[in-house]
Scaffold this motif. Sequence first.
Motif, short mmCIF file in Angstrom:
data_model
loop_
_atom_site.label_atom_id
_atom_site.label_comp_id
_atom_site.label_asym_id
_atom_site.label_seq_id
_atom_site.Cartn_x
_atom_site.Cartn_y
_atom_site.Cartn_z
N LEU A 46 38.92 13.78 34.11
CA LEU A 46 37.76 12.92 33.96
C LEU A 46 36.93 12.96 35.23
O LEU A 46 37.48 12.99 36.33
CB LEU A 46 38.17 11.49 33.65
CG LEU A 46 38.76 11.23 32.26
CD1 LEU A 46 39.17 9.77 32.12
CD2 LEU A 46 37.77 11.61 31.15
N CYS A 47 35.61 12.97 35.06
CA CYS A 47 34.68 13.01 36.19
C CYS A 47 33.90 11.69 36.22
O CYS A 47 33.37 11.25 35.20
CB CYS A 47 33.70 14.17 36.03
SG CYS A 47 34.49 15.80 35.98
N PHE A 48 33.83 11.10 37.42
CA PHE A 48 33.20 9.80 37.58
C PHE A 48 31.94 9.94 38.44
O PHE A 48 31.89 10.76 39.37
CB PHE A 48 34.17 8.82 38.23
CG PHE A 48 35.48 8.73 37.49
CD1 PHE A 48 35.55 8.08 36.28
CD2 PHE A 48 36.62 9.33 38.00
CE1 PHE A 48 36.75 8.00 35.57
CE2 PHE A 48 37.82 9.27 37.31
CZ PHE A 48 37.88 8.60 36.10
N PRO A 49 30.91 9.13 38.16
CA PRO A 49 29.67 9.23 38.94
C PRO A 49 29.85 8.81 40.38
O PRO A 49 30.69 7.97 40.70
CB PRO A 49 28.72 8.29 38.19
CG PRO A 49 29.61 7.35 37.46
CD PRO A 49 30.84 8.12 37.11
N GLY A 112 40.96 3.63 44.72
CA GLY A 112 40.33 4.94 44.68
C GLY A 112 39.24 5.01 43.63
O GLY A 112 38.97 4.03 42.91
N PRO A 113 38.56 6.17 43.49
CA PRO A 113 37.41 6.27 42.59
C PRO A 113 37.74 5.99 41.13
O PRO A 113 36.95 5.35 40.43
CB PRO A 113 36.92 7.70 42.79
CG PRO A 113 38.09 8.44 43.40
CD PRO A 113 38.81 7.43 44.22
N ALA A 114 38.90 6.45 40.65
CA ALA A 114 39.25 6.20 39.25
C ALA A 114 39.53 4.73 39.03
O ALA A 114 39.11 4.15 38.01
CB ALA A 114 40.46 7.04 38.86
N THR A 115 40.23 4.09 39.97
CA THR A 115 40.53 2.66 39.85
C THR A 115 39.25 1.83 39.89
O THR A 115 39.06 0.91 39.08
CB THR A 115 41.48 2.21 40.97
OG1 THR A 115 42.73 2.89 40.83
CG2 THR A 115 41.71 0.72 40.94
N ARG A 116 38.35 2.15 40.83
CA ARG A 116 37.09 1.40 40.93
C ARG A 116 36.30 1.52 39.63
O ARG A 116 35.76 0.52 39.13
CB ARG A 116 36.25 1.92 42.10
CG ARG A 116 36.79 1.55 43.47
CD ARG A 116 35.72 1.77 44.54
NE ARG A 116 35.22 3.14 44.55
CZ ARG A 116 35.74 4.12 45.28
NH1 ARG A 116 36.81 3.89 46.04
NH2 ARG A 116 35.22 5.33 45.26
N TRP A 117 36.22 2.74 39.11
CA TRP A 117 35.45 2.95 37.89
C TRP A 117 36.07 2.20 36.72
O TRP A 117 35.37 1.55 35.93
CB TRP A 117 35.35 4.45 37.59
CG TRP A 117 34.42 4.76 36.45
CD1 TRP A 117 33.07 5.00 36.53
CD2 TRP A 117 34.77 4.86 35.07
NE1 TRP A 117 32.56 5.24 35.28
CE2 TRP A 117 33.58 5.16 34.37
CE3 TRP A 117 35.96 4.73 34.36
CZ2 TRP A 117 33.56 5.33 32.99
CZ3 TRP A 117 35.95 4.88 32.99
CH2 TRP A 117 34.75 5.18 32.31
N ALA A 118 37.39 2.30 36.58
CA ALA A 118 38.07 1.67 35.45
C ALA A 118 37.93 0.16 35.48
O ALA A 118 37.71 -0.49 34.45
CB ALA A 118 39.54 2.07 35.44
N ARG A 119 38.05 -0.43 36.67
CA ARG A 119 37.95 -1.89 36.77
C ARG A 119 36.58 -2.40 36.35
O ARG A 119 36.45 -3.50 35.81
CB ARG A 119 38.24 -2.32 38.21
CG ARG A 119 39.73 -2.35 38.55
CD ARG A 119 39.94 -2.75 39.98
NE ARG A 119 41.36 -2.97 40.28
CZ ARG A 119 41.91 -2.85 41.46
NH1 ARG A 119 41.16 -2.52 42.51
NH2 ARG A 119 43.20 -3.06 41.64
N ALA A 120 35.56 -1.60 36.59
CA ALA A 120 34.19 -2.02 36.27
C ALA A 120 33.73 -1.51 34.91
O ALA A 120 32.62 -1.84 34.48
CB ALA A 120 33.23 -1.53 37.35
#
Length: 280
Positions: A46-49, A112-120
């Motif tokens: 998965l790629c996150f912005p 990390g980036p995946a955790t930050r994205w998932a939480r929001a």
Amino acid sequence: MVQALAVSYVRVVEVERVTPRMLRISFSGDSPPALLENRPDQQMKLCFPRPGQRVPRLPEPEAEDTYGMRWYEAYLAIPEAERPLMRSFTVRSYEPGSGLMAVDFVLHGDDGPATRWARAARPGDVAGMVGPSSAYARPLPAAGHLLLAGDESALPAIGTILEGLPAGARATVCAEVADAAEEQRFDSAAEVTVRWVHRNRGESLLDAVRSAALPGDDVAGWLAGEAGTVRALRRHLVEERGLPRSAVEFSGYWRRALTQDDAPTEEDLAWARERAEGAG
């Protein structure tokens, strides 16, 4: 010639709290119905912005790819400031009728980036997906009794493996989680024994596997999680339990104090050599 890995956008449909430290996010998109299969341990990226982006900028590989890695060359060609943040995941479930794909996110304390994205994450949010591809599928070792061992990062794959086992099969699961609140229920037609290992009580996954009651023969192992622990588990099964190397499938999903953005360490290279030996 290998067909290039598909690169696509997926949208959040639902966010569900599985345990205090795990979120299950369901995605929809144009590509999943054509790409996803009903098989266990199906992996993709998965790629996150980047901060300031609404959607990630994705690589645009050619349709055909000699080595199946043209997408990665295109990914590296994106300027670093715009290059999406990418992490590997296991598909927890896929519903062919609705086209919904579920992915479990472990909420690590490192934010990390995946955790930050998932939480929001909220319905309508967009991520990128690379893969999956059956070309990278590794079949489970054949055996009458299967040992599955791993930490939280391995639970989605363990869940899909257990769900795919037929009636009459036997499996032992050793799963390391933070505490009792992180335990999950697994559905399976097989005869399954689960041993939960709690870090908050000082328990060790390696100790749990060492003490696991396994039959003397017709046993195979599937191991995943932190790379150093996975290597120690494999050595135990091969050197102390006497399992053939070909009977132990293993994968280091993450590295302690490092991320997928960091260069390989000597430990990583040792793991890669052992994995290559196991495939031989």
